[in-house]
Design a protein around this motif. Structure first.
Motif, PDB file in Angstrom:
ATOM      1  N   GLY A 188       0.746  -1.076  -0.061  1.00  0.00           N
ATOM      2  CA  GLY A 188       0.013   0.107  -0.063  1.00  0.00           C
ATOM      3  C   GLY A 188       0.685   1.358  -0.004  1.00  0.00           C
ATOM      4  O   GLY A 188       0.620   2.287  -0.704  1.00  0.00           O
ATOM      5  N   ALA A 189       1.979   1.221   0.666  1.00  0.00           N
ATOM      6  CA  ALA A 189       2.786   2.485   0.722  1.00  0.00           C
ATOM      7  C   ALA A 189       3.343   2.682  -0.561  1.00  0.00           C
ATOM      8  O   ALA A 189       3.576   3.919  -0.888  1.00  0.00           O
ATOM      9  N   VAL A 190       4.054   1.881  -0.970  1.00  0.00           N
ATOM     10  CA  VAL A 190       4.768   1.984  -2.415  1.00  0.00           C
ATOM     11  C   VAL A 190       3.788   2.373  -3.406  1.00  0.00           C
ATOM     12  O   VAL A 190       4.004   3.211  -4.226  1.00  0.00           O
ATOM     13  N   GLU A 191       2.655   1.661  -3.503  1.00  0.00           N
ATOM     14  CA  GLU A 191       1.649   2.014  -4.390  1.00  0.00           C
ATOM     15  C   GLU A 191       1.075   3.553  -4.292  1.00  0.00           C
ATOM     16  O   GLU A 191       0.800   4.199  -5.093  1.00  0.00           O
ATOM     17  N   ALA A 192       1.263   4.109  -3.001  1.00  0.00           N
ATOM     18  CA  ALA A 192       0.750   5.418  -2.866  1.00  0.00           C
ATOM     19  C   ALA A 192       2.252   6.423  -2.987  1.00  0.00           C
ATOM     20  O   ALA A 192       1.831   7.529  -2.622  1.00  0.00           O
ATOM     21  N   GLY A 193       3.186   5.587  -3.430  1.00  0.00           N
ATOM     22  CA  GLY A 193       4.376   6.756  -4.033  1.00  0.00           C
ATOM     23  C   GLY A 193       5.522   6.700  -2.836  1.00  0.00           C
ATOM     24  O   GLY A 193       6.399   7.619  -2.904  1.00  0.00           O
ATOM     25  N   MET A 194       5.260   5.983  -1.807  1.00  0.00           N
ATOM     26  CA  MET A 194       6.440   6.093  -0.688  1.00  0.00           C
ATOM     27  C   MET A 194       7.959   5.358  -1.133  1.00  0.00           C
ATOM     28  O   MET A 194       7.826   4.436  -1.993  1.00  0.00           O
ATOM     29  N   ASP A 195       8.991   6.056  -1.255  1.00  0.00           N
ATOM     30  CA  ASP A 195      10.263   5.319  -1.686  1.00  0.00           C
ATOM     31  C   ASP A 195      10.488   4.103  -0.950  1.00  0.00           C
ATOM     32  O   ASP A 195      10.563   3.898   0.355  1.00  0.00           O
ATOM     33  N   GLN A 196      10.787   3.203  -1.688  1.00  0.00           N
ATOM     34  CA  GLN A 196      11.088   1.913  -1.239  1.00  0.00           C
ATOM     35  C   GLN A 196      12.182   1.658  -0.378  1.00  0.00           C
ATOM     36  O   GLN A 196      12.390   0.848   0.622  1.00  0.00           O
ATOM     37  N   ASP A 197      13.188   2.662  -0.478  1.00  0.00           N
ATOM     38  CA  ASP A 197      14.277   2.741   0.354  1.00  0.00           C
ATOM     39  C   ASP A 197      14.063   3.230   1.878  1.00  0.00           C
ATOM     40  O   ASP A 197      14.889   3.030   2.722  1.00  0.00           O
ATOM     41  N   ARG A 198      13.021   3.745   2.140  1.00  0.00           N
ATOM     42  CA  ARG A 198      12.434   4.026   3.129  1.00  0.00           C
ATOM     43  C   ARG A 198      11.352   2.985   4.038  1.00  0.00           C
ATOM     44  O   ARG A 198      10.918   3.555   5.003  1.00  0.00           O
ATOM     45  N   ILE A 199      11.265   1.797   3.421  1.00  0.00           N
ATOM     46  CA  ILE A 199      10.508   0.677   3.859  1.00  0.00           C
ATOM     47  C   ILE A 199      11.144  -0.405   4.509  1.00  0.00           C
ATOM     48  O   ILE A 199      12.050  -0.854   3.484  1.00  0.00           O
ATOM     49  N   MET A 200      10.965  -1.087   5.575  1.00  0.00           N
ATOM     50  CA  MET A 200      11.745  -2.522   5.899  1.00  0.00           C
ATOM     51  C   MET A 200      10.335  -3.201   6.294  1.00  0.00           C
ATOM     52  O   MET A 200       9.276  -2.835   6.734  1.00  0.00           O
ATOM     53  N   HIS A 201      10.399  -4.560   5.983  1.00  0.00           N
ATOM     54  CA  HIS A 201       9.617  -5.662   6.491  1.00  0.00           C
ATOM     55  C   HIS A 201      10.323  -6.662   7.185  1.00  0.00           C
ATOM     56  O   HIS A 201      11.374  -7.219   6.800  1.00  0.00           O
ATOM     57  N   PHE A 202       9.716  -7.057   8.345  1.00  0.00           N
ATOM     58  CA  PHE A 202      10.303  -8.069   9.049  1.00  0.00           C
ATOM     59  C   PHE A 202       9.082  -9.292   9.363  1.00  0.00           C
ATOM     60  O   PHE A 202       8.121  -8.628   9.707  1.00  0.00           O
ATOM     61  N   SER A 203       9.380 -10.421   9.411  1.00  0.00           N
ATOM     62  CA  SER A 203       8.351 -11.312   9.662  1.00  0.00           C
ATOM     63  C   SER A 203       8.174 -11.665  11.009  1.00  0.00           C
ATOM     64  O   SER A 203       7.138 -11.954  11.527  1.00  0.00           O
ATOM     65  N   ASP A 204       9.178 -11.355  11.837  1.00  0.00           N
ATOM     66  CA  ASP A 204       9.101 -11.685  13.107  1.00  0.00           C
ATOM     67  C   ASP A 204       9.859 -10.462  13.997  1.00  0.00           C
ATOM     68  O   ASP A 204      10.278  -9.568  13.499  1.00  0.00           O
ATOM     69  N   LEU A 205       9.600 -10.607  15.231  1.00  0.00           N
ATOM     70  CA  LEU A 205       9.849  -9.418  16.312  1.00  0.00           C
ATOM     71  C   LEU A 205      11.367  -9.428  16.366  1.00  0.00           C
ATOM     72  O   LEU A 205      11.833  -8.166  16.269  1.00  0.00           O
ATOM     73  N   GLU A 206      11.831 -10.440  16.409  1.00  0.00           N
ATOM     74  CA  GLU A 206      13.624 -10.407  16.931  1.00  0.00           C
ATOM     75  C   GLU A 206      14.049  -9.803  15.625  1.00  0.00           C
ATOM     76  O   GLU A 206      15.380  -9.173  15.990  1.00  0.00           O
ATOM     77  N   SER A 207      13.783  -9.873  14.422  1.00  0.00           N
ATOM     78  CA  SER A 207      14.629  -9.471  13.552  1.00  0.00           C
ATOM     79  C   SER A 207      14.669  -8.067  13.334  1.00  0.00           C
ATOM     80  O   SER A 207      15.388  -7.190  13.003  1.00  0.00           O
ATOM     81  N   ALA A 208      13.274  -7.519  13.705  1.00  0.00           N
ATOM     82  CA  ALA A 208      12.810  -6.211  13.588  1.00  0.00           C
ATOM     83  C   ALA A 208      13.450  -5.394  14.750  1.00  0.00           C
ATOM     84  O   ALA A 208      14.272  -4.179  14.510  1.00  0.00           O
ATOM     85  N   VAL A 209      13.825  -5.956  16.039  1.00  0.00           N
ATOM     86  CA  VAL A 209      14.681  -5.234  16.970  1.00  0.00           C
ATOM     87  C   VAL A 209      16.073  -5.031  16.495  1.00  0.00           C
ATOM     88  O   VAL A 209      16.343  -3.747  16.965  1.00  0.00           O
ATOM     89  N   TYR A 210      16.755  -5.595  15.951  1.00  0.00           N
ATOM     90  CA  TYR A 210      18.030  -5.269  15.513  1.00  0.00           C
ATOM     91  C   TYR A 210      18.067  -4.171  14.596  1.00  0.00           C
ATOM     92  O   TYR A 210      18.990  -3.244  14.941  1.00  0.00           O
ATOM     93  N   SER A 211      17.351  -4.226  13.564  1.00  0.00           N
ATOM     94  CA  SER A 211      17.342  -3.365  12.577  1.00  0.00           C
ATOM     95  C   SER A 211      16.999  -1.828  13.109  1.00  0.00           C
ATOM     96  O   SER A 211      17.299  -0.809  12.699  1.00  0.00           O
ATOM     97  N   LEU A 212      15.962  -1.984  14.189  1.00  0.00           N
ATOM     98  CA  LEU A 212      15.314  -0.831  14.678  1.00  0.00           C
ATOM     99  C   LEU A 212      16.512   0.064  15.559  1.00  0.00           C
ATOM    100  O   LEU A 212      16.730   1.305  15.357  1.00  0.00           O
ATOM    101  N   LYS A 213      17.256  -0.776  16.138  1.00  0.00           N
ATOM    102  CA  LYS A 213      18.405  -0.180  16.861  1.00  0.00           C
ATOM    103  C   LYS A 213      19.227   0.560  16.016  1.00  0.00           C
ATOM    104  O   LYS A 213      19.828   1.475  16.450  1.00  0.00           O
ATOM    105  N   GLU A 214      19.467   0.056  14.735  1.00  0.00           N
ATOM    106  CA  GLU A 214      20.127   0.756  13.839  1.00  0.00           C
ATOM    107  C   GLU A 214      19.686   1.741  13.344  1.00  0.00           C
ATOM    108  O   GLU A 214      20.286   2.694  13.128  1.00  0.00           O
TER     109      GLU A 214
END
Length: 463
Positions: free
Chosen positions: A403-429
């Motif tokens: 939905g975000a990409v179709e509405a014009g958001m830059d893909q470089d500013r979007i991240m997707h994670f299937s689980d919480l653990e993966s998201a934690v590390y990237s959010l800290k960065e």
């Protein structure tokens, strides 16, 4: 709860009494962990626990009366009341109990905003009345009766929240409390997985009418297209609130003050009254207007309406703003629906101003066949609000990205994670000083755990 004799309770719930019919209880519990001396214990069979296994424990902790579906030996000043269904008995007890009070009862339902509206109403009415309100979000077939049974003779007004996930549930709850004033905040798509359409959700919410008193008044959101379409079709006086010109109670001149809150003007009894809400988010204006409409029906003065709303503060985990050093976190992980997610995004934009904004979105659960559409619409809203970064967490959250990409958001500013653990590390960065970060998702996604993990280090580094 006022003191009730065992024989009175047995009559109200149509139960078979054994033991001391004159023994009394002055509070009620369905959980022996919170039970106190002199309690009525209702043994309920749940998914994980069967209350009947704890009857002995209940008596040892001071319960005087037990409602059970099974026989249990008693002596001394104890009593057992045997019924066919303890959940139904709890509802019957609450329905008969509230009828012994001469009070004004207000019932609130809707897809989102129920608890906020309840809290605002309670704050305003408490300026002139002694108000009883539902505990937390105790709004189902067990929680609502327990809230009713906490009434005592000091109260002059009671405000109850009613939730549902299927047809017939609001009918059941409304018949327990018999509202003098009924409020429907909106018709969203929460629980659409079970009900199939917004029209069915509307029918389910309108069950509130079935229990209302004959001279009752219904207060509806006039900005909701399904509710506004009911004008002239209901068998009772209806008051519409909102920002539409057709509304009886109308807000205008709405201005966001960022994190400080919102201010707006409303015409009350032919007088323009300025309102300040000390919580961020323009979406809160709708709930405030519902509360104001209720206050007008209750004869609250203009000054007390203003003062009541100034004292309002949002509950923990509902747009709770916390500073971790110089990073601002908006914790809205209590629950989520498409409409509340979009409202939270507007708050993120209002609070962040020129600062970087990061939106961490977890799955929206229980959306059924509308799930893809719901997630895409929220993703598009992220783009439209010009949020700096979108971090989508969960399997369903992939549709936020689409939905975000179709509405014009830059893909470089979007991240997707299937689980919480993966998201934690990237959010800290990703998260940097001066950022404003929103965490929003269904309660079952446990995004509050991400906050704990991400900021256990960030908090230490940033003071």
């Amino acid at each position: 709860m006022e003191k009730l004799r065992a024989d009175k309770i047995a009559g109200w719930v149509n139960g078979r009494l054994s033991g001391n019919e004159a023994t009394v209880a002055d509070n009620v519990s369905t959980d022996t962990r919170t039970l106190t001396e002199g309690s009525l214990f209702v043994a309920i069979r749940g998914e994980k626990f069967d209350g009947h296994e704890f009857i002995g424990d209940a008596f040892s902790k001071g319960a005087r009366i037990v409602i059970s579906e099974e026989e249990y030996p008693v002596d001394g000043d104890r009593a057992v009341i045997v019924v066919g269904d303890t959940v139904k008995a709890l509802g019957d007890l609450a329905r008969n109990y509230i009828r012994t009070f001469d009070i004004t009862v207000i019932g609130i339902t809707g897809s989102v905003g129920k608890t906020t509206t309840k809290e605002m109403i309670a704050q305003i009415l408490s300026t002139q009345y002694n108000v009883h309100k539902s505990m937390g979000n105790f709004n189902n077939h067990i929680g609502l009766p327990l809230s009713v049974l906490n009434l005592d003779r000091s109260h002059s007004v009671a405000v109850f929240e009613m939730g549902m996930s299927a047809m017939g549930e609001i009918d059941y709850l409304s018949r327990i409390i018999q509202p003098d004033i009924g409020i429907i905040t909106n018709i969203g798509i929460s629980h659409i997985e079970k009900l199939g359409s917004r029209q069915n959700i509307l029918r389910a919410k309108l069950e509130i009418i079935n229990g209302m008193k004959e001279n009752g008044v219904l207060i509806l959101n006039g900005d909701d297209e399904l509710l506004s379409g009911l004008e002239g079709l209901l068998p009772m006086p209806v008051v519409f609130y909102g920002i539409s010109e057709e509304c009886n109670v109308r807000g205008y001149g709405i201005e966001s003050l960022g994190e400080k809150g919102v201010r707006f003007t409303v015409n009350i009894r032919n007088r323009d009254v300025d309102i300040f809400l000390p919580v961020p988010g323009i979406h809160n204006v709708s709930d405030a207007l519902a509360a104001i409409a209720c206050a007008i029906e209750m004869g609250i003065t203009d000054e007390n309406i203003q003062n009541g709303l100034i004292r309002y503060s949002s509950e923990k985990m509902r747009l709770n703003i916390v500073d971790y050093g110089n990073i601002k976190v908006i914790n809205d992980t209590y629950n989520a629906a498409p409409s509340s997610s979009m409202a939270a995004l507007s708050v993120l934009r209002e609070v962040s101003g020129p600062r970087r904004s990061i939106d961490v979105l977890g799955d929206l659960l229980e959306q059924g066949e509308y799930s893809e559409e719901a997630h895409r619409s929220v993703g598009a809203c992220v783009a439209h609000e010009n949020i700096s970064y979108l971090v989508a967490v969960g399997e369903l959250a992939r549709d936020y990205v689409t939905g975000a990409v179709e509405a014009g958001m830059d893909q470089d500013r979007i991240m997707h994670f299937s689980d919480l653990e993966s998201a934690v590390y990237s959010l800290k960065e990703l998260i940097k000083p001066n950022d404003v970060v929103l965490f929003k998702g269904s309660r079952g996604m446990h995004l509050d755990r991400i906050i704990e993990r991400v900021f256990e280090t960030a908090n230490g580094n940033n003071g």
